[in-house]
Design an enzyme around this catalytic site. Structure first.
Site, PDB file in Angstrom:
ATOM      1  N   SER A 215      21.999  -3.587 -16.977  1.00 60.59           N
ATOM      2  CA  SER A 215      21.172  -3.931 -15.812  1.00 60.59           C
ATOM      3  C   SER A 215      20.434  -2.677 -15.321  1.00 60.59           C
ATOM      4  O   SER A 215      19.681  -2.083 -16.089  1.00 60.59           O
ATOM      5  CB  SER A 215      22.059  -4.564 -14.730  1.00 60.59           C
ATOM      6  OG  SER A 215      21.295  -5.246 -13.776  1.00 60.59           O
TER       7      SER A 215
ATOM      8  N   ASP B 112      20.757 -15.587 -18.383  1.00 61.39           N
ATOM      9  CA  ASP B 112      20.716 -14.266 -17.757  1.00 61.39           C
ATOM     10  C   ASP B 112      19.648 -14.167 -16.669  1.00 61.39           C
ATOM     11  O   ASP B 112      18.564 -14.737 -16.788  1.00 61.39           O
ATOM     12  CB  ASP B 112      20.413 -13.226 -18.846  1.00 61.39           C
ATOM     13  CG  ASP B 112      20.912 -11.837 -18.534  1.00 61.39           C
ATOM     14  OD1 ASP B 112      21.021 -11.497 -17.348  1.00 61.39           O
ATOM     15  OD2 ASP B 112      21.186 -11.098 -19.502  1.00 61.39           O
TER      16      ASP B 112
ATOM     17  N   HIS C 226      24.467 -12.848 -16.992  1.00 63.89           N
ATOM     18  CA  HIS C 226      24.209 -11.408 -16.879  1.00 63.89           C
ATOM     19  C   HIS C 226      25.378 -10.546 -17.341  1.00 63.89           C
ATOM     20  O   HIS C 226      25.249  -9.337 -17.423  1.00 63.89           O
ATOM     21  CB  HIS C 226      23.870 -11.098 -15.425  1.00 63.89           C
ATOM     22  CG  HIS C 226      23.121  -9.827 -15.192  1.00 63.89           C
ATOM     23  ND1 HIS C 226      21.960  -9.500 -15.866  1.00 63.89           N
ATOM     24  CD2 HIS C 226      23.358  -8.784 -14.341  1.00 63.89           C
ATOM     25  CE1 HIS C 226      21.516  -8.333 -15.440  1.00 63.89           C
ATOM     26  NE2 HIS C 226      22.349  -7.872 -14.533  1.00 63.89           N
TER      27      HIS C 226
END
Length: 312
Positions: A119, A259, A286
């Site tokens: 991320s 995601d 995610h």
């Protein structure tokens, strides 16, 4: 029962004159540093901590890859600076790039290491790789946006798939500036259960990691904003699309079917990075390193090990 892995924790001084005090970066080394090329893991947020990436120790067990985790400044066990809330001139991408370089030098691995960023950690890792540091050999970008404009567009699209009452609650509190309210946070949780982590209940290390934002929201609110999909902070206009072609190491690009980092968000990395492989996890959002843990480790581990053997 498997033998516990060797793990060493420590702190490294990190000089940040603008902080007004000596800062420290907390880190953990899993496995035997020096046994083979280490993997440095960059956590997301910004503002969570390393705990939700501890599962990467699976790579140590299966592939003998030493894994280095650390808490970025303002999160976890590293130095906190709540007095810097809202100070966008202090909480910059360069601050965290400098911190990474400082840690690499402290551990003596700056000439030979791999990097995995999840991320926000992948955003940071991609920018690090753009500078073409000689010691970086492989890059893994896990559920990371190449451009925050695309990220925001993707989140807006995902929001429309929520029930109308949840959408209305989110809209109302964002409009009224009451995003700290329990009602707003409950609506956020609905979004997260679909697109952040689809495991119920959420894995405890992930709960712990996200909990650090509650304990000290300084970095997250300043750089990101109130939630994963309501971006008001200094990263709102962040992009590496123009520079991604400068990443000159073999790169593994990962995301999940559900995601937050939808295909459109990561695609520029695939289009611009010269030597790149893209894998999408069919049953993940995610947190594919939890949601499809075994396959995730197999994909990452084989990329790091087999590619190295090819190079050698």
């Amino acid at each position: 029962m498997s033998t516990p892995l060797k793990a060493v924790e420590g702190e490294v001084d990190f000089s940040v004159p603008a902080a007004g005090k000596l800062c420290k970066t907390w880190y953990k080394v899993v496995g035997n540093l020096g046994s083979r090329r280490p993997l440095v893991a960059l956590h997301g947020g910004p503002g969570v901590n390393h705990s939700y990436l501890l599962v990467l120790a699976d790579l140590t067990r299966a592939y003998s890859i030493p894994v280095i985790l650390y808490d970025q400044l303002g999160s976890g066990y590293s130095t906190h600076l709540p007095e810097k809330m809202g100070d966008v001139s202090f909480w910059t991408e360069q601050l965290f790039l400098d911190e990474l370089d400082n840690l690499l030098r402290h551990l003596g691995i700056q000439d030979d290491y791999d990097l995995l960023g999840h991320s926000w950690g992948g955003m940071l890792g991609s920018r690090h790789a753009v500078a073409q540091p000689e010691g970086l050999k492989h890059l893994v970008l896990s559920s990371s946006p190449a451009d925050m404009g695309l990220w925001i567009k993707a989140q807006n699209g995902l929001r429309t798939k929520l029930s109308q009452d949840v959408q209305d609650t989110l809209d109302k509190h964002e409009r009224d500036g009451t995003t700290e309210s329990a009602e707003y946070q409950a609506a956020v949780s609905v979004f997260y259960a679909r697109y952040l982590c689809r495991i119920d209940p959420m894995p405890e290390p992930l709960v712990e990691g996200l909990g650090w934002i509650e304990k000290d929201p300084t970095v997250y609110l300043t750089m990101n904003g109130p939630s994963e999909f309501y971006i008001t902070g200094s990263l709102k206009d962040w992009s590496t699309i123009r520079d991604a072609h400068k990443i000159n190491v073999p790169t593994l690009l990962l995301n999940g079917r559900y995601d937050e980092a939808q295909d459109m968000v990561v695609a520029p990395f695939f289009l611009e990075i010269p030597h790149v492989k893209w894998v999408t996890f069919a049953e993940s959002s995610h947190m594919s390193h939890y949601e499809e843990r075994e396959r995730f480790m197999e994909v990452v581990g084989s990329f790091l090990v087999e590619d190295r053997q090819t190079q050698e």
